[in-house]
Design a protein around this motif. Sequence first.
Motif, mmCIF file in Angstrom:
data_model
loop_
_atom_site.group_PDB
_atom_site.id
_atom_site.type_symbol
_atom_site.label_atom_id
_atom_site.label_comp_id
_atom_site.label_asym_id
_atom_site.label_seq_id
_atom_site.Cartn_x
_atom_site.Cartn_y
_atom_site.Cartn_z
ATOM 1 N N PHE A 27 25.909 39.252 -33.019
ATOM 2 C CA PHE A 27 26.981 38.847 -33.379
ATOM 3 C C PHE A 27 27.092 37.270 -34.041
ATOM 4 O O PHE A 27 25.880 36.438 -33.452
ATOM 5 N N ARG A 28 27.501 37.040 -34.791
ATOM 6 C CA ARG A 28 27.412 35.713 -35.792
ATOM 7 C C ARG A 28 28.809 35.245 -35.753
ATOM 8 O O ARG A 28 30.040 35.781 -35.963
ATOM 9 N N HIS A 29 28.611 33.687 -35.654
ATOM 10 C CA HIS A 29 29.908 33.042 -35.852
ATOM 11 C C HIS A 29 29.654 31.769 -36.759
ATOM 12 O O HIS A 29 28.582 31.284 -36.832
ATOM 13 N N LYS A 30 30.728 31.806 -37.757
ATOM 14 C CA LYS A 30 30.241 30.615 -38.734
ATOM 15 C C LYS A 30 31.071 29.359 -38.372
ATOM 16 O O LYS A 30 32.287 29.492 -38.036
ATOM 17 N N LEU A 31 30.171 28.279 -38.774
ATOM 18 C CA LEU A 31 30.788 26.881 -38.676
ATOM 19 C C LEU A 31 30.483 26.263 -40.060
ATOM 20 O O LEU A 31 29.744 26.664 -40.787
ATOM 21 N N VAL A 32 31.616 25.378 -40.419
ATOM 22 C CA VAL A 32 31.447 24.859 -41.929
ATOM 23 C C VAL A 32 31.291 23.412 -41.704
ATOM 24 O O VAL A 32 32.221 22.667 -41.257
ATOM 25 N N LEU A 33 30.189 22.885 -42.253
ATOM 26 C CA LEU A 33 29.857 21.331 -42.299
ATOM 27 C C LEU A 33 30.066 20.972 -43.890
ATOM 28 O O LEU A 33 29.482 21.518 -44.599
ATOM 29 N N THR A 34 30.916 19.988 -43.709
ATOM 30 C CA THR A 34 31.435 19.346 -45.148
ATOM 31 C C THR A 34 31.154 18.027 -45.170
ATOM 32 O O THR A 34 31.550 17.066 -44.167
ATOM 33 N N ASN A 35 30.480 17.301 -46.275
ATOM 34 C CA ASN A 35 30.151 15.775 -46.651
ATOM 35 C C ASN A 35 31.401 15.474 -47.140
ATOM 36 O O ASN A 35 31.702 15.573 -47.860
ATOM 37 N N VAL A 36 32.095 14.694 -46.525
ATOM 38 C CA VAL A 36 33.352 14.086 -46.907
ATOM 39 C C VAL A 36 33.224 12.573 -47.343
ATOM 40 O O VAL A 36 34.279 12.051 -47.550
ATOM 41 N N SER A 37 32.180 12.000 -47.424
ATOM 42 C CA SER A 37 31.755 10.744 -47.846
ATOM 43 C C SER A 37 31.742 10.870 -49.433
ATOM 44 O O SER A 37 31.760 11.887 -49.907
ATOM 45 N N VAL A 38 31.149 9.676 -50.001
ATOM 46 C CA VAL A 38 31.235 9.538 -51.576
ATOM 47 C C VAL A 38 29.538 9.660 -51.883
ATOM 48 O O VAL A 38 29.213 9.293 -52.873
ATOM 49 N N GLU A 39 28.716 9.735 -50.889
ATOM 50 C CA GLU A 39 27.029 9.793 -50.962
ATOM 51 C C GLU A 39 26.544 10.766 -50.476
ATOM 52 O O GLU A 39 27.005 11.599 -49.647
ATOM 53 N N LEU A 40 25.155 10.987 -50.979
ATOM 54 C CA LEU A 40 24.243 11.951 -50.129
ATOM 55 C C LEU A 40 24.158 11.624 -48.673
ATOM 56 O O LEU A 40 24.154 10.379 -48.522
ATOM 57 N N ALA A 41 24.213 12.495 -48.036
ATOM 58 C CA ALA A 41 24.242 12.461 -46.471
ATOM 59 C C ALA A 41 23.398 13.444 -46.001
ATOM 60 O O ALA A 41 23.147 14.465 -46.387
ATOM 61 N N ARG A 42 22.740 13.039 -44.753
ATOM 62 C CA ARG A 42 21.700 14.143 -44.206
ATOM 63 C C ARG A 42 22.203 14.582 -42.978
ATOM 64 O O ARG A 42 22.824 13.571 -42.290
ATOM 65 N N PHE A 43 21.746 15.643 -42.356
ATOM 66 C CA PHE A 43 22.131 16.149 -41.026
ATOM 67 C C PHE A 43 20.668 16.860 -40.439
ATOM 68 O O PHE A 43 19.974 17.458 -41.065
ATOM 69 N N ARG A 44 21.002 16.939 -39.136
ATOM 70 C CA ARG A 44 19.965 18.097 -38.439
ATOM 71 C C ARG A 44 20.668 18.621 -37.392
ATOM 72 O O ARG A 44 21.541 18.353 -36.869
ATOM 73 N N VAL A 45 20.161 19.954 -37.217
ATOM 74 C CA VAL A 45 20.665 20.797 -35.929
ATOM 75 C C VAL A 45 19.734 20.839 -34.825
ATOM 76 O O VAL A 45 18.578 21.134 -35.002
ATOM 77 N N VAL A 46 20.232 20.420 -33.649
ATOM 78 C CA VAL A 46 19.474 20.902 -32.473
ATOM 79 C C VAL A 46 19.725 22.273 -31.891
ATOM 80 O O VAL A 46 21.132 22.363 -31.376
ATOM 81 N N GLN A 47 18.914 23.009 -31.748
ATOM 82 C CA GLN A 47 18.828 24.405 -31.294
ATOM 83 C C GLN A 47 19.430 24.478 -29.933
ATOM 84 O O GLN A 47 19.131 23.676 -29.060
ATOM 85 N N PRO A 48 20.439 25.379 -29.547
ATOM 86 C CA PRO A 48 20.868 25.540 -27.988
ATOM 87 C C PRO A 48 19.538 25.834 -27.211
ATOM 88 O O PRO A 48 18.389 26.115 -27.534
ATOM 89 N N GLN A 49 19.946 25.702 -25.931
ATOM 90 C CA GLN A 49 18.784 25.564 -24.814
ATOM 91 C C GLN A 49 18.449 27.339 -24.622
ATOM 92 O O GLN A 49 17.326 27.945 -24.451
ATOM 93 N N SER A 50 19.611 28.236 -24.901
ATOM 94 C CA SER A 50 19.438 29.620 -24.351
ATOM 95 C C SER A 50 18.447 30.294 -25.461
ATOM 96 O O SER A 50 18.674 29.943 -26.592
ATOM 97 N N THR A 51 17.687 31.246 -25.061
ATOM 98 C CA THR A 51 16.943 32.011 -25.715
ATOM 99 C C THR A 51 17.640 33.041 -26.613
ATOM 100 O O THR A 51 17.209 33.909 -27.242
ATOM 101 N N ASP A 52 19.016 33.306 -26.113
ATOM 102 C CA ASP A 52 19.687 34.363 -26.569
ATOM 103 C C ASP A 52 20.514 33.851 -27.766
ATOM 104 O O ASP A 52 20.981 34.697 -28.290
ATOM 105 N N LEU A 53 20.564 32.502 -28.041
ATOM 106 C CA LEU A 53 21.181 31.877 -29.189
ATOM 107 C C LEU A 53 20.201 31.359 -30.077
ATOM 108 O O LEU A 53 19.151 30.946 -29.769
#
Length: 110
Positions: A27-53
């Motif tokens: 099963f999948r669930h979508k999240l939408v990340l939007t850059n609302v600033s006026v310049e290039l921006a970076r991000f990173r995702v930290v994976q969940p602890q559970s091996t089921d996710l």
Amino acid sequence: ELPMGEKMFRLRPRQSAFGNVCVGRVFRHKLVLTNVSVELARFRVVQPQSTDLSVVYTPGGMAAGMSIVIEVEIFCEHAGQLTDEVRVETEGEVFRIPISANVLGVAEYQ
């Protein structure tokens, strides 16, 4: 450096509630990340602890006004309650997205 109170990103929705899911299915669930600033921006995702996710996304910088889809994916082999969180870390803030699911056996799910 960011002035206090100035946001660079918006994330919607702010939680990933799967509800009832079935053992042995993806099963999948979508999240939408939007850059609302006026310049290039970076991000990173930290994976969940559970091996089921797992979290599926394309890393890298985002131009101003751009949006990307981050998918939270669940695949469980055992029934029960699942709760965890995924973190999206940006240059100026950290989003903590709670994840919840009620994993049912095949007979219960139908």
